[in-house]
Design a protein around this motif. Structure first.
Motif, short mmCIF file in Angstrom:
data_model
loop_
_atom_site.label_atom_id
_atom_site.label_comp_id
_atom_site.label_asym_id
_atom_site.label_seq_id
_atom_site.Cartn_x
_atom_site.Cartn_y
_atom_site.Cartn_z
N HIS A 28 -71.91 35.83 -12.50
CA HIS A 28 -72.45 35.16 -12.78
C HIS A 28 -72.77 33.65 -12.41
N ARG A 29 -73.26 32.68 -12.11
CA ARG A 29 -72.50 32.20 -11.37
C ARG A 29 -73.94 31.35 -10.30
N GLY A 30 -74.17 30.25 -9.74
CA GLY A 30 -75.75 29.62 -9.54
C GLY A 30 -76.63 30.05 -9.66
N HIS A 31 -77.09 30.37 -8.82
CA HIS A 31 -78.18 31.12 -8.72
C HIS A 31 -78.24 31.98 -9.57
N TYR A 32 -77.43 33.46 -9.39
CA TYR A 32 -76.99 34.79 -10.06
C TYR A 32 -76.79 34.61 -11.60
N ARG A 33 -76.19 33.08 -12.11
CA ARG A 33 -76.99 32.77 -13.47
C ARG A 33 -77.88 33.54 -14.22
N ASP A 34 -78.79 33.17 -14.13
CA ASP A 34 -80.83 34.02 -14.29
C ASP A 34 -80.08 35.67 -14.12
N PRO A 35 -80.45 36.02 -15.84
CA PRO A 35 -80.03 37.52 -15.40
C PRO A 35 -81.98 37.81 -14.75
N ALA A 36 -82.34 37.81 -14.65
CA ALA A 36 -83.99 37.95 -14.10
C ALA A 36 -83.49 37.70 -12.33
N ALA A 37 -82.92 36.72 -11.96
CA ALA A 37 -82.65 36.58 -10.48
C ALA A 37 -81.27 37.41 -10.36
N ARG A 38 -79.85 38.15 -10.92
CA ARG A 38 -79.28 38.99 -10.62
C ARG A 38 -80.08 40.61 -10.51
N GLU A 39 -80.71 40.85 -11.57
CA GLU A 39 -81.55 42.01 -11.03
C GLU A 39 -82.46 42.35 -10.17
N ALA A 40 -83.07 41.07 -9.47
CA ALA A 40 -84.02 41.06 -8.43
C ALA A 40 -83.06 41.36 -7.40
N SER A 41 -81.39 40.71 -7.17
CA SER A 41 -80.00 41.45 -6.23
C SER A 41 -80.33 42.56 -5.37
N ALA A 42 -80.63 43.38 -6.98
CA ALA A 42 -79.97 45.02 -6.62
C ALA A 42 -80.22 45.32 -5.49
N GLY A 43 -82.09 44.58 -5.72
CA GLY A 43 -83.06 45.07 -4.37
C GLY A 43 -83.43 44.68 -2.96
N LEU A 44 -82.03 43.31 -3.06
CA LEU A 44 -82.03 42.16 -1.71
C LEU A 44 -81.70 42.79 -1.46
N LEU A 45 -80.21 42.86 -1.71
CA LEU A 45 -78.93 43.13 -0.77
C LEU A 45 -78.46 44.24 -0.79
N PRO A 46 -77.58 44.01 0.39
CA PRO A 46 -77.09 45.29 1.27
C PRO A 46 -75.83 45.70 0.08
N PRO A 47 -76.00 46.76 0.20
CA PRO A 47 -74.95 47.71 -0.72
C PRO A 47 -73.36 47.90 -0.70
N PRO A 48 -73.53 47.20 0.46
CA PRO A 48 -71.42 47.05 0.16
C PRO A 48 -71.40 44.99 -0.32
N VAL A 49 -72.55 44.66 -0.25
CA VAL A 49 -72.22 43.29 -1.24
C VAL A 49 -72.49 43.09 -2.60
N LEU A 50 -73.18 44.59 -2.70
CA LEU A 50 -73.66 44.49 -4.60
C LEU A 50 -72.28 45.04 -4.69
N ALA A 51 -72.01 46.42 -4.25
CA ALA A 51 -70.29 47.18 -4.24
C ALA A 51 -69.44 46.29 -4.66
N HIS A 52 -68.93 45.04 -3.91
CA HIS A 52 -68.42 44.27 -3.65
C HIS A 52 -68.22 43.69 -5.24
N ALA A 53 -69.34 43.06 -4.90
CA ALA A 53 -69.95 42.70 -6.84
C ALA A 53 -69.38 43.03 -7.78
N ALA A 54 -69.37 44.64 -8.05
CA ALA A 54 -69.51 45.45 -9.10
C ALA A 54 -68.05 45.80 -9.35
N LEU A 55 -67.61 46.09 -8.11
CA LEU A 55 -66.43 46.09 -8.07
C LEU A 55 -65.28 44.78 -8.43
N LEU A 56 -65.75 43.31 -8.72
CA LEU A 56 -65.15 42.87 -8.63
C LEU A 56 -65.16 41.69 -9.79
N ALA A 57 -66.82 42.53 -11.31
CA ALA A 57 -66.50 42.00 -11.68
C ALA A 57 -65.73 42.99 -12.48
#
Length: 98
Positions: A28-57
């Motif tokens: 939740h750093r930088g641009h992704y500090r904003d909850p709306a940006a995190r939510e929007a990313s779910a529709g914009l980023l490819p599955p590998p990036v989202l899976a990587h972020a979820a696994l890291l978290a």
């Protein structure tokens, strides 16, 4: 955003940019500090990036203070098997919720 960062990164490849985005999203750093940006990313980023972020978290939640270099395997797993990485992140999240 990914394409622009990859273009501007010069010597860095898309995998490096994707890892940076996943780390920022998970932490939740930088641009992704904003909850709306995190939510929007779910529709914009490819599955590998989202899976990587979820696994890291989830891994960081389970092992506080872990060095991100120790979690390099998460990017490899998310890149080769994004669905499995997402499933693992969900399983870890459920194990921590109990």
């Amino acid at each position: 955003m990914r394409d622009e960062l990859t273009r501007r990164a010069g010597g860095y490849g898309r995998a490096d940019v994707d890892a940076w985005i996943a780390h920022a999203l998970a932490a939740h750093r930088g641009h992704y500090r904003d909850p709306a940006a995190r939510e929007a990313s779910a529709g914009l980023l490819p599955p590998p990036v989202l899976a990587h972020a979820a696994l890291l978290a989830e891994l960081v939640r389970l092992v506080p203070g872990v060095d991100m270099d120790q979690l390099a395997f998460a990017a490899r797993l998310a890149t080769t098997e994004p669905e499995a990485a997402g499933d693992l992140a969900a399983l870890l999240a459920r194990s921590g919720a109990s």
